[in-house]
Design a protein around this motif. Structure first.
Motif, PDB file in Angstrom:
ATOM      1  N   LEU A 105      16.708  -1.968   9.350  1.00  0.00           N
ATOM      2  CA  LEU A 105      16.532  -3.058   8.392  1.00  0.00           C
ATOM      3  C   LEU A 105      16.033  -4.307   9.102  1.00  0.00           C
ATOM      4  O   LEU A 105      15.206  -5.058   8.582  1.00  0.00           O
ATOM      5  N   ASN A 106      16.513  -4.521  10.324  1.00  0.00           N
ATOM      6  CA  ASN A 106      16.094  -5.688  11.101  1.00  0.00           C
ATOM      7  C   ASN A 106      14.595  -5.654  11.377  1.00  0.00           C
ATOM      8  O   ASN A 106      13.884  -6.647  11.232  1.00  0.00           O
ATOM      9  N   VAL A 107      14.091  -4.488  11.753  1.00  0.00           N
ATOM     10  CA  VAL A 107      12.645  -4.328  12.009  1.00  0.00           C
ATOM     11  C   VAL A 107      11.861  -4.526  10.728  1.00  0.00           C
ATOM     12  O   VAL A 107      10.819  -5.194  10.702  1.00  0.00           O
ATOM     13  N   LEU A 108      12.349  -3.942   9.641  1.00  0.00           N
ATOM     14  CA  LEU A 108      11.659  -4.053   8.358  1.00  0.00           C
ATOM     15  C   LEU A 108      11.511  -5.511   7.938  1.00  0.00           C
ATOM     16  O   LEU A 108      10.437  -5.942   7.506  1.00  0.00           O
ATOM     17  N   ASN A 109      12.565  -6.280   8.068  1.00  0.00           N
ATOM     18  CA  ASN A 109      12.535  -7.669   7.627  1.00  0.00           C
ATOM     19  C   ASN A 109      11.659  -8.546   8.514  1.00  0.00           C
ATOM     20  O   ASN A 109      10.893  -9.374   8.024  1.00  0.00           O
ATOM     21  N   HIS A 110      11.794  -8.366   9.837  1.00  0.00           N
ATOM     22  CA  HIS A 110      11.126  -9.282  10.751  1.00  0.00           C
ATOM     23  C   HIS A 110       9.716  -8.870  11.152  1.00  0.00           C
ATOM     24  O   HIS A 110       8.857  -9.729  11.390  1.00  0.00           O
ATOM     25  N   LEU A 111       9.448  -7.595  11.219  1.00  0.00           N
ATOM     26  CA  LEU A 111       8.120  -7.156  11.626  1.00  0.00           C
ATOM     27  C   LEU A 111       7.299  -6.607  10.474  1.00  0.00           C
ATOM     28  O   LEU A 111       6.134  -6.270  10.653  1.00  0.00           O
ATOM     29  N   LYS A 148      20.941  -0.510  13.069  1.00  0.00           N
ATOM     30  CA  LYS A 148      20.990   0.950  13.058  1.00  0.00           C
ATOM     31  C   LYS A 148      19.665   1.522  12.579  1.00  0.00           C
ATOM     32  O   LYS A 148      19.096   1.077  11.588  1.00  0.00           O
ATOM     33  N   THR A 149      19.164   2.485  13.288  1.00  0.00           N
ATOM     34  CA  THR A 149      17.891   3.108  12.923  1.00  0.00           C
ATOM     35  C   THR A 149      18.131   4.251  11.942  1.00  0.00           C
ATOM     36  O   THR A 149      19.007   5.087  12.148  1.00  0.00           O
ATOM     37  N   SER A 150      17.348   4.245  10.878  1.00  0.00           N
ATOM     38  CA  SER A 150      17.462   5.301   9.868  1.00  0.00           C
ATOM     39  C   SER A 150      16.167   6.082   9.788  1.00  0.00           C
ATOM     40  O   SER A 150      15.076   5.540   9.980  1.00  0.00           O
ATOM     41  N   GLU A 151      16.315   7.366   9.479  1.00  0.00           N
ATOM     42  CA  GLU A 151      15.149   8.222   9.292  1.00  0.00           C
ATOM     43  C   GLU A 151      14.911   8.338   7.794  1.00  0.00           C
ATOM     44  O   GLU A 151      15.765   8.822   7.057  1.00  0.00           O
ATOM     45  N   LEU A 152      13.745   7.842   7.361  1.00  0.00           N
ATOM     46  CA  LEU A 152      13.480   7.723   5.925  1.00  0.00           C
ATOM     47  C   LEU A 152      12.491   8.785   5.467  1.00  0.00           C
ATOM     48  O   LEU A 152      11.338   8.808   5.925  1.00  0.00           O
ATOM     49  N   PRO A 153      12.902   9.684   4.588  1.00  0.00           N
ATOM     50  CA  PRO A 153      11.970  10.697   4.068  1.00  0.00           C
ATOM     51  C   PRO A 153      10.963  10.059   3.119  1.00  0.00           C
ATOM     52  O   PRO A 153      11.297   9.185   2.325  1.00  0.00           O
ATOM     53  N   LEU A 154       9.727  10.486   3.200  1.00  0.00           N
ATOM     54  CA  LEU A 154       8.655   9.958   2.353  1.00  0.00           C
ATOM     55  C   LEU A 154       8.112  11.065   1.452  1.00  0.00           C
ATOM     56  O   LEU A 154       8.086  12.237   1.836  1.00  0.00           O
ATOM     57  N   LYS A 167      -8.809  15.097   8.101  1.00  0.00           N
ATOM     58  CA  LYS A 167      -9.378  15.293   9.430  1.00  0.00           C
ATOM     59  C   LYS A 167      -9.712  16.764   9.589  1.00  0.00           C
ATOM     60  O   LYS A 167      -8.866  17.635   9.357  1.00  0.00           O
ATOM     61  N   ASN A 168     -10.937  17.018   9.977  1.00  0.00           N
ATOM     62  CA  ASN A 168     -11.417  18.404  10.123  1.00  0.00           C
ATOM     63  C   ASN A 168     -11.166  19.204   8.840  1.00  0.00           C
ATOM     64  O   ASN A 168     -10.722  20.356   8.873  1.00  0.00           O
ATOM     65  N   GLU A 169     -11.416  18.538   7.699  1.00  0.00           N
ATOM     66  CA  GLU A 169     -11.308  19.125   6.356  1.00  0.00           C
ATOM     67  C   GLU A 169      -9.856  19.458   5.958  1.00  0.00           C
ATOM     68  O   GLU A 169      -9.619  20.102   4.937  1.00  0.00           O
ATOM     69  N   ILE A 170      -8.896  19.036   6.761  1.00  0.00           N
ATOM     70  CA  ILE A 170      -7.482  19.267   6.429  1.00  0.00           C
ATOM     71  C   ILE A 170      -6.913  17.997   5.808  1.00  0.00           C
ATOM     72  O   ILE A 170      -6.983  16.918   6.405  1.00  0.00           O
ATOM     73  N   LYS A 171      -6.352  18.120   4.606  1.00  0.00           N
ATOM     74  CA  LYS A 171      -5.861  16.974   3.862  1.00  0.00           C
ATOM     75  C   LYS A 171      -4.369  16.751   4.112  1.00  0.00           C
ATOM     76  O   LYS A 171      -3.595  17.710   4.192  1.00  0.00           O
ATOM     77  N   SER A 172      -3.999  15.471   4.196  1.00  0.00           N
ATOM     78  CA  SER A 172      -2.598  15.091   4.348  1.00  0.00           C
ATOM     79  C   SER A 172      -2.380  13.768   3.622  1.00  0.00           C
ATOM     80  O   SER A 172      -3.311  12.954   3.510  1.00  0.00           O
ATOM     81  N   GLY A 173      -1.172  13.518   3.154  1.00  0.00           N
ATOM     82  CA  GLY A 173      -0.921  12.251   2.484  1.00  0.00           C
ATOM     83  C   GLY A 173       0.530  12.074   2.102  1.00  0.00           C
ATOM     84  O   GLY A 173       1.277  13.038   1.944  1.00  0.00           O
ATOM     85  N   PHE A 174       0.943  10.824   1.931  1.00  0.00           N
ATOM     86  CA  PHE A 174       2.318  10.529   1.557  1.00  0.00           C
ATOM     87  C   PHE A 174       2.371   9.232   0.744  1.00  0.00           C
ATOM     88  O   PHE A 174       1.420   8.447   0.726  1.00  0.00           O
ATOM     89  N   ILE A 175       3.510   9.015   0.082  1.00  0.00           N
ATOM     90  CA  ILE A 175       3.756   7.793  -0.681  1.00  0.00           C
ATOM     91  C   ILE A 175       4.981   7.106  -0.086  1.00  0.00           C
ATOM     92  O   ILE A 175       6.013   7.727   0.153  1.00  0.00           O
ATOM     93  N   LEU A 176       4.857   5.811   0.132  1.00  0.00           N
ATOM     94  CA  LEU A 176       5.953   5.014   0.674  1.00  0.00           C
ATOM     95  C   LEU A 176       6.387   4.022  -0.404  1.00  0.00           C
ATOM     96  O   LEU A 176       5.604   3.159  -0.809  1.00  0.00           O
ATOM     97  N   ASP A 177       7.613   4.158  -0.901  1.00  0.00           N
ATOM     98  CA  ASP A 177       8.163   3.245  -1.911  1.00  0.00           C
ATOM     99  C   ASP A 177       9.002   2.203  -1.185  1.00  0.00           C
ATOM    100  O   ASP A 177      10.110   2.487  -0.708  1.00  0.00           O
ATOM    101  N   VAL A 178       8.482   0.995  -1.091  1.00  0.00           N
ATOM    102  CA  VAL A 178       9.128  -0.052  -0.306  1.00  0.00           C
ATOM    103  C   VAL A 178      10.485  -0.432  -0.894  1.00  0.00           C
ATOM    104  O   VAL A 178      11.468  -0.637  -0.159  1.00  0.00           O
ATOM    105  N   LYS A 179      10.573  -0.508  -2.219  1.00  0.00           N
ATOM    106  CA  LYS A 179      11.851  -0.872  -2.854  1.00  0.00           C
ATOM    107  C   LYS A 179      12.928   0.168  -2.535  1.00  0.00           C
ATOM    108  O   LYS A 179      14.076  -0.174  -2.236  1.00  0.00           O
ATOM    109  N   GLU A 180      12.546   1.419  -2.581  1.00  0.00           N
ATOM    110  CA  GLU A 180      13.492   2.506  -2.296  1.00  0.00           C
ATOM    111  C   GLU A 180      13.962   2.445  -0.849  1.00  0.00           C
ATOM    112  O   GLU A 180      15.152   2.648  -0.553  1.00  0.00           O
ATOM    113  N   ILE A 181      13.036   2.132   0.052  1.00  0.00           N
ATOM    114  CA  ILE A 181      13.388   2.031   1.470  1.00  0.00           C
ATOM    115  C   ILE A 181      14.348   0.873   1.695  1.00  0.00           C
ATOM    116  O   ILE A 181      15.359   1.000   2.402  1.00  0.00           O
ATOM    117  N   LYS A 182      14.051  -0.272   1.082  1.00  0.00           N
ATOM    118  CA  LYS A 182      14.925  -1.428   1.262  1.00  0.00           C
ATOM    119  C   LYS A 182      16.315  -1.166   0.696  1.00  0.00           C
ATOM    120  O   LYS A 182      17.325  -1.576   1.299  1.00  0.00           O
TER     121      LYS A 182
END
Length: 565
Positions: A14-20, A153-159, A127-142
């Motif tokens: 949370l500290n990193v999210l707020n300050h950086l 504390k560091t948390s691992e956030l599923p996207l 990249k090289n015709e291989i597709k990848s993508g994700f959605i990041l919901d900032v409100k949900e993360i906060k």
């Protein structure tokens, strides 16, 4: 059966999210600059920013698409979603994958800037015709991070993974920003991005399909003088087409025993009002660029130059030596400023201080010469200047030059030039002309003291005019009393037609004639003149401004002609 593990995860506190993230970047243009810089680092040849204004006001969606290398699922997790990933240390010695460009990114936190302007962020990549993508919901993360008891504390956030069928691009990366929370900052995005990147010739940045150009910076058209530093001045020279004079500055110097080189340009505006841009932004700055990207908005304010000339200055300095891979990173966390205590930065400031002092000196000299020419555009001042002696001429040249240097509107300068003439004439009579010799543009109080009582100066001028005219009348009276010859009085009257009638002031077209045959005055129609009349002379012929013709016949004072004569 165990749950399926998410493909994409982000780890941060949370500290990193707020300050950086949320609090690090204050403007939308700064955030978009980070995305554009990432596109450059990914070998993109162009990046297109689409701003969806479906409601006609603030944009609802911003879509940024580049045609770079793109990312695989592994790349996304290892590089993009890894906060603090330092690609210069971990990849190809700081060079891009294919084009071997010097990459702009360094700290690995630029992607967090996205969190400061949008609540929903989509990343599509191929990249090289291989597709990848994700959605990041900032409100949900906060919300999730706020549940943690320890900010550090560091948390691992599923996207959320994006359905590959919804990824439309064929190559590169597309970032979609939804639910924007910093609206109203995109009206001047073209201009802002044009001012943040200098590599616009080899790297296309488009806004709604239209490429940004150097001209979009909007200030080149107002430059009067320009000084180039190395080959970095070429772009400015092409854009500053109205510049009246092009000069050059040294661009190499020594720091910590090593020679370094900078490029760029320094220019001065023709009018002081041009230092305020169309959005009232302050253009009286020297921007600092590193690797083609804006590193600091302004360095001019730190150089301590308080001259009038400095208030007209704008410039662009490219100093790649500030960000070499084998040296410490001296950029601040936001990468929008250079650390003030770094010796490299202090050395650059010392060198630029000398450069700006030279610009100030040459600006003053050029403006001084231009001021004299500007003043002489007034025919009355030109005539006055050509008649005065060398002492007054020297003071006039200096004063006209100083007036052209002070911060006043161009339309007000003719009045100041006229006041300067009155001041010079007034001080000549008082034997105080030397008081103008030490006047400088910075001495505005002294200038105000000279011009503070214009009524007094005008009264002095009117007194001089009246005194001069009384002397002219006395000369005429003396000639009459002495029964002077006709040609003596004739020439005196010709020089001072107002003696005959106050309305007969000399016209500027030289329409008064002296000692001319009658037939020469009427060259087009002499058929009605007799032979004697054709040989007759008139003493003075005059055409008034209204178009009427006047003929003056003179006789010596002792002659007493009657009406028939």
């Amino acid at each position: 059966m165990s749950e399926k593990q998410p493909k994409f995860k982000m780890s941060l506190s949370l500290n990193v999210l707020n300050h950086l993230g949320i609090n690090l970047y204050s403007s939308t243009p700064a955030v978009l600059s980070e995305i554009v810089a990432n596109a450059w680092d990914a070998d993109a040849e162009e990046v297109d920013i689409q701003i969806n204004n479906s409601n006609g006001e603030d944009p609802e969606i911003i879509v940024i698409t580049d045609n770079g290398n793109g990312m695989t699922e592994e790349d996304i997790n290892k590089k993009f979603l890894r906060v603090g990933y330092q690609r210069r240390k971990e990849e190809s010695e700081g060079l891009s994958e294919n084009k071997k460009r010097k990459v702009m990114g360094r700290k690995g936190i630029g992607k967090l800037s996205l969190l400061s302007i949008a609540d929903v962020i989509e990343v599509h990549s191929v990249k090289n015709e291989i597709k990848s993508g994700f959605i990041l919901d900032v409100k949900e993360i906060k919300d999730k991070l706020n549940e943690e008891s320890n900010d550090d504390k560091t948390s691992e956030l599923p996207l959320q993974e994006i359905d590959k069928s919804k990824i439309e691009i064929k190559k590169g990366t597309r970032i979609i920003l939804r639910e924007l929370n910093k609206k109203g900052q995109l009206g001047s995005i073209r201009k802002n991005l044009a001012r943040r990147f200098s590599n616009l010739d080899s790297f296309k940045i488009k806004i709604d399909g239209k490429p940004i150009s150097h001209e979009d910076r909007e200030y080149f058209k107002d430059l009067q003088y320009l000084w180039g530093l190395g080959d970095g001045s070429e772009k400015a020279l092409k854009c500053a087409k109205k510049a009246e004079k092009i000069m050059s500055l040294e661009n190499t110097f020594e720091i910590d025993g090593s020679n370094v080189e900078i490029t760029g340009w320094v220019g001065t505006f023709k009018e002081s009002g041009a230092t305020k841009g169309s959005d009232s932004e302050d253009l009286n700055t020297i921007s600092l660029f590193v690797r083609g990207k804006l590193a600091q908005d302004d360095i001019l304010s730190e150089l301590g130059n308080n001259t009038i000339a400095a208030t007209y200055i704008i410039g662009e300095i490219h100093a790649d030596f500030l960000d070499e891979d084998d040296q410490d990173d001296i950029a601040t966390s936001s990468r929008q400023k250079i650390s003030e205590n770094a010796s490299r930065y202090q050395g650059l400031k010392k060198f630029l201080k000398t450069s700006v002092s030279r610009v100030s000196s040459e600006w003053g000299s050029n403006r001084g010469k231009a001021g004299l020419e500007k003043a002489r555009e007034n025919l009355a001042i030109k005539e006055w200047f050509e008649k005065i002696g060398p002492d007054r001429k020297k003071i006039a040249e200096s004063l006209f030059g100083q007036i052209n240097r002070i911060k006043i509107a161009e339309e007000d300068k003719p009045s100041f030039y006229a006041y300067a003439v009155l001041a010079i004439e007034n001080l000549v009579h008082r034997e105080l002309l030397s008081s103008l010799e030490d006047l400088s543009p910075e001495s505005l109080k002294n200038l105000a003291q000279i011009f503070q009582n214009i009524d007094l100066l005008e009264a002095t001028a009117y007194y001089d005019i009246a005194k001069e005219r009384l002397e002219v009348i006395n000369v005429l009276n003396k000639s009459v009393d002495e029964n002077a010859l006709e040609n003596v009085i004739q020439h005196h009257l010709f020089q001072h037609l107002w003696l005959l009638d106050p309305s007969w002031e000399r016209a500027t077209d030289g329409s008064a004639e002296i000692e001319k045959k009658l037939k020469d005055l009427w060259e087009k129609d002499v058929s009605s003149l007799s032979k004697e009349e054709k040989l007759a002379r008139v003493d003075i012929a005059y055409k008034k401004v209204s178009g009427a013709h006047v003929i003056v016949e003179l006789k010596r004072p002792s002659e007493k002609p009657n009406v028939y004569d």
